[in-house]
Design a protein around this motif. Sequence first.
Motif, PDB file in Angstrom:
ATOM      1  N   LEU A   6       0.833  -1.232  -0.013  1.00  0.00           N
ATOM      2  CA  LEU A   6      -0.113  -0.001   0.090  1.00  0.00           C
ATOM      3  C   LEU A   6       0.621   1.391   0.178  1.00  0.00           C
ATOM      4  O   LEU A   6       0.627   2.221  -0.482  1.00  0.00           O
ATOM      5  N   LYS A   7       1.894   1.121   0.599  1.00  0.00           N
ATOM      6  CA  LYS A   7       2.850   2.433   0.769  1.00  0.00           C
ATOM      7  C   LYS A   7       3.541   2.571  -0.481  1.00  0.00           C
ATOM      8  O   LYS A   7       3.576   3.519  -1.182  1.00  0.00           O
ATOM      9  N   LEU A   8       3.942   1.475  -1.305  1.00  0.00           N
ATOM     10  CA  LEU A   8       4.423   1.486  -2.669  1.00  0.00           C
ATOM     11  C   LEU A   8       3.472   2.162  -3.730  1.00  0.00           C
ATOM     12  O   LEU A   8       3.685   3.093  -4.334  1.00  0.00           O
ATOM     13  N   GLY A  74      -2.550  10.294   3.152  1.00  0.00           N
ATOM     14  CA  GLY A  74      -2.706   8.895   3.391  1.00  0.00           C
ATOM     15  C   GLY A  74      -1.131   8.319   3.527  1.00  0.00           C
ATOM     16  O   GLY A  74      -1.226   7.323   4.321  1.00  0.00           O
ATOM     17  N   LEU A  75      -0.249   8.833   2.977  1.00  0.00           N
ATOM     18  CA  LEU A  75       0.878   8.262   3.084  1.00  0.00           C
ATOM     19  C   LEU A  75       1.599   8.595   4.446  1.00  0.00           C
ATOM     20  O   LEU A  75       2.351   7.869   5.127  1.00  0.00           O
ATOM     21  N   GLY A  76       1.247   9.746   4.770  1.00  0.00           N
ATOM     22  CA  GLY A  76       1.759  10.258   6.251  1.00  0.00           C
ATOM     23  C   GLY A  76       1.230   9.472   7.450  1.00  0.00           C
ATOM     24  O   GLY A  76       1.822   9.003   8.316  1.00  0.00           O
ATOM     25  N   VAL A  77      -0.301   9.061   7.246  1.00  0.00           N
ATOM     26  CA  VAL A  77      -0.797   8.403   8.067  1.00  0.00           C
ATOM     27  C   VAL A  77      -0.419   6.867   8.172  1.00  0.00           C
ATOM     28  O   VAL A  77      -0.128   6.194   9.246  1.00  0.00           O
ATOM     29  N   LEU A  78      -0.051   6.267   7.035  1.00  0.00           N
ATOM     30  CA  LEU A  78       0.507   4.956   6.682  1.00  0.00           C
ATOM     31  C   LEU A  78       1.715   4.757   7.541  1.00  0.00           C
ATOM     32  O   LEU A  78       1.973   3.742   7.906  1.00  0.00           O
TER      33      LEU A  78
END
Length: 86
Positions: A6-8, A74-78
Amino acid sequence: MDLSLLKLILQIVLAVTGLLLIMLVLLHRGRGGGLSDMFGGGVAAGASASGVAERNLNRITVGMAIVWALCAIGLGVLMRVMAVTG
């Protein structure tokens, strides 16, 4: 789904939308014309047609900026979730 996958995906979407956002902003017609003149923006025949095109370009740019911002958040939360869970 694995969090690293998901991060990628979010990183790829963030990069692609960032590049598209740069291109869209450069296409906007500013005071001096900008790059939109290079692609035929300065040769618009009717004022109404260019107004519609500019309005659509504004909408697309705002939509792309929203997608980019949501991906960044979203990337920061992840990343925070991945740091907490180890």
